[in-house]
Design a protein around this motif. Structure first.
Motif, short mmCIF file in Angstrom:
data_model
loop_
_atom_site.label_atom_id
_atom_site.label_comp_id
_atom_site.label_asym_id
_atom_site.label_seq_id
_atom_site.Cartn_x
_atom_site.Cartn_y
_atom_site.Cartn_z
N LYS A 449 16.14 76.41 68.98
CA LYS A 449 14.68 76.55 68.94
C LYS A 449 14.16 75.94 67.64
N PRO A 450 12.88 75.64 67.59
CA PRO A 450 12.33 75.14 66.31
C PRO A 450 12.46 76.22 65.24
N ILE A 451 12.87 75.79 64.05
CA ILE A 451 13.10 76.74 62.95
C ILE A 451 12.30 76.29 61.72
N LYS A 452 11.64 77.26 61.14
CA LYS A 452 11.03 77.00 59.83
C LYS A 452 11.78 77.80 58.77
N VAL A 453 12.38 77.07 57.83
CA VAL A 453 13.04 77.70 56.70
C VAL A 453 12.05 77.74 55.54
N ILE A 454 11.86 78.91 54.99
CA ILE A 454 11.03 79.05 53.78
C ILE A 454 11.91 79.58 52.66
N TRP A 455 11.87 78.92 51.54
CA TRP A 455 12.57 79.44 50.37
C TRP A 455 11.62 80.37 49.62
N THR A 456 12.10 81.58 49.37
CA THR A 456 11.32 82.46 48.49
C THR A 456 11.32 81.83 47.10
N ARG A 457 10.47 82.34 46.23
CA ARG A 457 10.46 81.83 44.85
C ARG A 457 11.84 81.95 44.21
N GLU A 458 12.53 83.04 44.48
CA GLU A 458 13.85 83.25 43.87
C GLU A 458 14.84 82.18 44.36
N GLN A 459 14.81 81.89 45.65
CA GLN A 459 15.73 80.87 46.18
C GLN A 459 15.30 79.48 45.72
N GLU A 460 14.01 79.27 45.58
CA GLU A 460 13.48 78.00 45.06
C GLU A 460 13.99 77.77 43.63
N PHE A 461 13.85 78.77 42.78
CA PHE A 461 14.26 78.59 41.39
C PHE A 461 15.78 78.45 41.26
N LEU A 462 16.52 79.03 42.20
CA LEU A 462 17.98 78.86 42.15
C LEU A 462 18.41 77.43 42.47
N ARG A 463 17.59 76.69 43.19
CA ARG A 463 17.99 75.33 43.60
C ARG A 463 17.05 74.25 43.08
N ASP A 464 16.07 74.63 42.30
CA ASP A 464 15.16 73.63 41.72
C ASP A 464 15.95 72.83 40.69
N PRO A 465 16.05 71.52 40.85
CA PRO A 465 16.73 70.73 39.82
C PRO A 465 15.84 70.63 38.58
N LEU A 466 16.45 70.52 37.42
CA LEU A 466 15.75 70.80 36.17
C LEU A 466 15.44 69.55 35.34
N ARG A 467 14.39 69.63 34.56
CA ARG A 467 14.16 68.62 33.51
C ARG A 467 15.31 68.76 32.51
N TYR A 532 26.04 60.12 26.31
CA TYR A 532 25.99 60.80 27.60
C TYR A 532 26.76 62.11 27.53
N VAL A 533 26.09 63.19 27.91
CA VAL A 533 26.75 64.51 27.99
C VAL A 533 26.46 65.09 29.35
N GLU A 534 27.47 65.23 30.17
CA GLU A 534 27.24 65.69 31.54
C GLU A 534 26.77 67.14 31.57
N ASN A 535 25.82 67.41 32.45
CA ASN A 535 25.31 68.77 32.65
C ASN A 535 25.94 69.38 33.90
N PRO A 536 26.17 70.69 33.91
CA PRO A 536 26.59 71.31 35.16
C PRO A 536 25.41 71.63 36.08
N THR A 537 24.21 71.60 35.55
CA THR A 537 23.03 71.88 36.38
C THR A 537 22.60 70.61 37.13
N SER A 538 21.83 70.80 38.18
CA SER A 538 21.19 69.66 38.84
C SER A 538 19.99 69.24 37.99
N LEU A 539 19.80 67.94 37.89
CA LEU A 539 18.72 67.42 37.04
C LEU A 539 17.70 66.67 37.88
N ALA A 540 16.50 66.56 37.32
CA ALA A 540 15.40 66.01 38.11
C ALA A 540 14.41 65.25 37.25
N TYR A 541 13.58 64.48 37.93
CA TYR A 541 12.37 63.94 37.34
C TYR A 541 11.35 65.08 37.24
#
Lengths: 754, 157
Positions: A449-467, A532-541
């Motif tokens: 069936k059609p599914i809408k996934v919504i990330w709560t703020r908590e799940q958003e911040f857990l996967r938001d890639p960082l400056r 260059y120093v590798e980060n373990p976090t995901s990085l973003a623009y």
């Protein structure tokens, strides 16, 4: 020195050119998107016609029917190649196309275009909404598109009126035959215009800018009513018949995999729960209503499992002992001369003859995008195997390719819908593990069936890639007049581009060092480099990317050099820019806007002790300068006023640019004072706005915005007003405290004594 | 359970603990009220309860009782709300717009209780977050509605 536009070859902005997009597929996709609306004029829902046939050879941005649909009431539907997320690009596109087509901007209905090769109008080769590139890279293309559409209206009218095109002219929304006094509204010509040849973009004549009616004017935004009444539709609001909701619980650290859910039966028995699923790095619950899904998935007790060494090597695995406090130390202690990004003169000789030297290390923090709309995705598989998907994104073609991969179907079977963005700031590029679409696709398949996934703020911040975080070691040399003669900056950092595309040991990530590079000050011996120093976090623009931190570092250190040389920082900048008319005008303009430069400290009328700081930046093809006025009250920095002047060369809408300046200056203040993503034991210490506060109205400074049109090549607008703001604040604070501010956020500084 | 919302009385099936926000969005299908944080920090979910602003993301639907709920969908039918919307459009307050439903509700609530708010009143009342940075525009627009903006004119030029 200021023209460092991201080029096509920049690995950071993949071109996203669809490799196998056939014209036929595009036509179908375009027909699909118009199917829900009344297609009365242009549009491609009818049999192939001359316009579409001619379009086969057309470059991006030239195929008029792919962009425009004329309605009988004279309204024009424009499919914008750029997504609207607050920056006002829908309005700018309506102004630019409308100017040449002779249609008032308020007659446009603007929506995001589907994925398709016609829309790769960024430098004519790619499509993203980012890098402050929309208007400046597509301006000529979109003008020509409007001019071609006008030509088609004239041709259609000529046949209807039985008059030569040369006897016809246009007024807003209509073709006029002066000799007979007859006129035809564009709405009346809609059907016939479909049969006209689409003129080649090289064949059209553009208006003389002195005749512009709307470009350069503060035309009203096309979307404010919908956005003031809750009628604007964001991905979060998308819905289709039979849709179910899903909520997820992400692994607390990226890379962990879901093992057993120890209370699975309990979760399955909770109110409204229809099914429980294991996903890549997450578990999900599907329910008819989101609240039921969320409540259940948050109750799930998941045995999160470590990945194998082999699996770790393929992803950005977050180790259990990572802390930002330790990582900041590691960055600050990174030795080595680094890979050179920019060099001028001879740095060694600059220091050999120095009367005085200055050293300092500066640091920046991780940041969240924190757009108010958390990520969501709605996925619906159709009976023919195709997939309709609604999701926030800044690059439809790139998402289309990856969604197709995730769904196991061909790109042409994926129809990407890009609703209004509830803020983006760089959030909605194609970052690994940062988008809900793989979850929505898998769940829609498994549930049927059609599914809408919504990330709560908590799940958003857990996967938001960082400056990114960075530490920059500066050293500067002054001559006996107190003038800077040498400056070296070595950044320990991982840039967002190399984080996404892989690090090349021979190269610098330009976006890691922009803002250290590209400065126009006449310091004869300069060297900018990156370790260059590798980060373990995901990085973003993140809005203004490398500039968001590097101009803070550089401009604050420049004030240190000014102080060491006994010079006023504003006057020193003026001297270092001598002969540079554009930048000395800009610096003078920001000084004038603030009522004349004064550094302070001085006593304000309300009895507070205040000071001002100044800074400049050269981001995304534009030039910016800011002055901030601050005081310190109860140990906390108060930013009272910011004067922020932007020179983007030439402009389309001054009102929207001022709004962008106000927004960027506010975000820059938030970054400078408050924000920091901290990690302990491999997990973020904040997952919502309670522990990751962003600037609210109570601490928002009064922004005084000004736009200068120097006539230089058109630069960006959305990001450029930000980078000068944090250093202007830092420089003002330093005047009050006598202590240099070398890190953000400044709320962490102990200012009680100041 | 009965809910009085936007001038109507409706039956709702959601569980009593379900926050009003999700009843409005999922069950009643009105998407103008937004989800931003779920913990009453950002205010994107603001609605009026008997004319006073409330953050619907933490308000269980069972706690609404007999109160009249007004959402952004109905705001133009409120005389104060209509003026707020007109001013929001005239001054072009929104950027991305996602928080603006909540901002309009908060501004309407403020002006219903205080038609001449001071600058401090406005700052105290307008606590909803905006990532696009429209705070100056919001405050100026409220002051313009109240007619208290004369002293503060002319910063953006």
């Amino acid at each position: 020195m200021n023209d460092h536009d991201p080029k096509i070859s920049d690995p950071g902005y993949p071109t996203g050119a669809p490799e196998n997009v056939s014209r036929r597929r595009f036509l179908l996709a375009s027909a699909g998107i118009t199917a829900g609306s009344l297609v009365l004029g242009f549009g491609l829902s009818v049999a192939p016609n001359k316009a579409a046939a001619a379009a086969q050879k057309m470059p991006p941005g030239a195929n008029v029917p792919a962009f425009l649909e004329l309605r009988k009431d004279g309204k024009v539907r424009l499919l914008s190649p750029f997504n609207e997320g607050g920056q006002g690009v829908f309005t700018a596109m309506a102004q630019i196309v409308g100017e040449e087509m002779d249609v008032a901007p308020d007659s446009f209905i603007v929506e995001n275009a589907p994925a398709g090769s016609d829309y790769l109008v960024v430098y004519g080769k790619m499509r993203i909404t980012g890098g402050s590139m929309s208007v400046r890279t597509s301006y000529d293309t979109m003008r020509k598109l409007g001019a071609a559409a006008r030509q088609m209206m004239l041709e259609a009218a000529a046949k209807k009126l039985d008059a030569p095109v040369s006897d016809l002219s246009t007024e807003p929304g209509k073709v006029v035959h002066k000799a007979s006094g007859k006129s035809l509204g564009y709405g009346e010509l809609a059907g016939d215009a479909l049969d006209q040849e689409v003129p080649s973009p090289d064949s059209v004549t553009l208006k003389d800018p002195k005749d512009f009616k709307w470009i350069g004017e503060p035309v009203k935004r096309v979307d404010v009513y919908e956005k003031s009444t809750g009628k604007a539709i964001y991905a979060m609001d998308a819905k289709v018949d039979g849709m179910l909701h899903a909520a997820v619980q992400h692994a607390p650290r990226l890379g962990l995999k879901p093992g057993d859910i120890s209370n699975l039966d309990e979760v399955k028995g909770m109110a409204g729960v229809m099914s429980v699923h294991k996903l890549d790095g997450a578990v999900a619950v599907v329910a008819e209503r989101f609240w039921d899904a969320k409540t259940a998935v948050e109750a799930a007790k998941v045995d999160w499992q470590e990945p194998s060494e082999d699996e770790k090597s393929k992803i950005r695995y977050m180790p259990a002992d990572f802390s930002t406090e330790e990582f900041a130390k590691q960055l600050a202690n990174t030795k080595g001369d680094g890979t050179e990004a920019e060099s001028e003169g001879d740095i060694a000789s600059g220091f050999d003859g120095a009367a005085k030297t200055v050293d300092a290390t500066y640091q920046s923090q991780y940041l969240h995008h924190a757009q108010i709309e958390p990520a969501s995705t709605l996925a619906r598989f159709n009976e023919d195997g195709s997939l309709d998907i609604w999701l926030p994104n800044q690059a439809p073609e790139q998402f289309q390719a990856q969604i197709a991969d995730a769904a196991g179907i061909k790109p042409e079977q994926v129809k990407v819908n890009s609703p209004m963005l509830g803020g983006f700031f760089g959030r909605h590029f194609l970052y690994p593990a940062a988008n809900p679409f793989p979850q929505a696709v898998q769940l829609a398949k498994e549930v049927g069936k059609p599914i809408k996934v919504i990330w709560t703020r908590e799940q958003e911040f857990l996967r938001d890639p960082l400056r990114p975080m960075a530490a920059v070691r500066f050293r500067g040399a002054l001559d006996d007049q107190g003038m800077p003669v040498a400056l070296e900056a070595i950044s320990a950092c991982e840039g967002p581009t190399e984080a996404l595309n892989g690090h090349n040991p021979d190269k610098v990530d330009a976006m890691a060092v922009e803002g250290l590079t590209g400065k126009s000050y006449a310091i004869p011996n300069r060297r900018i480099a990156q370790n260059y120093v590798e980060n373990p976090t995901s990085l973003a623009y993140w809005r203004s990317v490398g500039h968001s931190m590097n101009d803070f570092f550089y401009e604050a250190f420049l004030d240190e050099m000014a102080d060491a040389g006994g010079q006023d920082p504003y006057e020193l900048r003026m001297k270092l820019l001598e002969g540079n008319e554009r930048l000395t005008n800009l610096l003078k303009a920001v000084g004038d806007l603030s009522g004349g430069w004064k550094r302070g400290p001085f006593d304000a009328e309300d009895g507070t002790r205040r000071a001002r700081g100044v800074a400049m930046a050269s981001p995304f093809g534009s030039e910016a300068a800011a002055i901030a006025e601050v005081s310190i009250q109860d140990g906390q920095i108060v930013v009272h006023d910011i004067w922020d002047v932007l020179d983007p060369g030439s402009i389309v809408n001054p009102a929207i640019i001022k709004a962008q300046i106000m927004g960027a200056a506010t975000l820059g203040t938030s970054e400078a004072l408050i924000e920091e993503v901290a990690y302990k034991n491999g997990e973020p210490t904040a997952r919502n706005f309670d522990y990751y506060p962003i600037l609210g109205g109570a601490r928002a400074p009064r922004i005084h915005a000004k736009v200068i049109e120097s006539g230089a090549k058109m630069g960006g607008v959305g990001e450029p007003p930000l980078p000068a703001v944090p250093p202007a604040i830092a420089n003002a604070v330093s005047v009050l405290t006598g202590q240099r501010v070398r890190s953000m956020p400044m709320d962490k500084l102990d200012l009680k004594k100041g | 359970m009965k809910l009085k919302i936007n001038g109507k009385s409706v039956d709702v099936q959601s569980g009593p603990d379900t926050p009003l926000l999700w009843v409005i969005r999922d069950e009643l299908g009105m998407t103008g009220t937004k989800f931003g944080c779920g913990i009453a920090q950002c205010g994107a979910c603001s609605v009026l309860l008997d004319g006073t602003v409330q953050r619907s993301c933490v308000l269980p639907v069972s706690a609404v009782g007999d109160s009249e709920v007004t959402t952004i969908e109905e705001i133009e039918n409120d005389p104060v709300g209509k003026r707020v919307v007109e001013a929001w459009v005239d001054k072009e307050v929104p950027q991305c717009g996602y928080c603006q439903s909540g901002q309009v509700m908060a501004a309407t609530s403020l002006l219903k209780s205080n038609d001449k708010p001071t600058e401090d009143d406005i700052t105290a009342a307008m606590t909803n977050l905006c990532r696009c940075g429209t705070y100056n525009a919001i405050n100026d627009t409220i002051a313009s509605i109240a007619g208290t903006d004369a002293a503060k004119a002319g910063d953006a030029q």
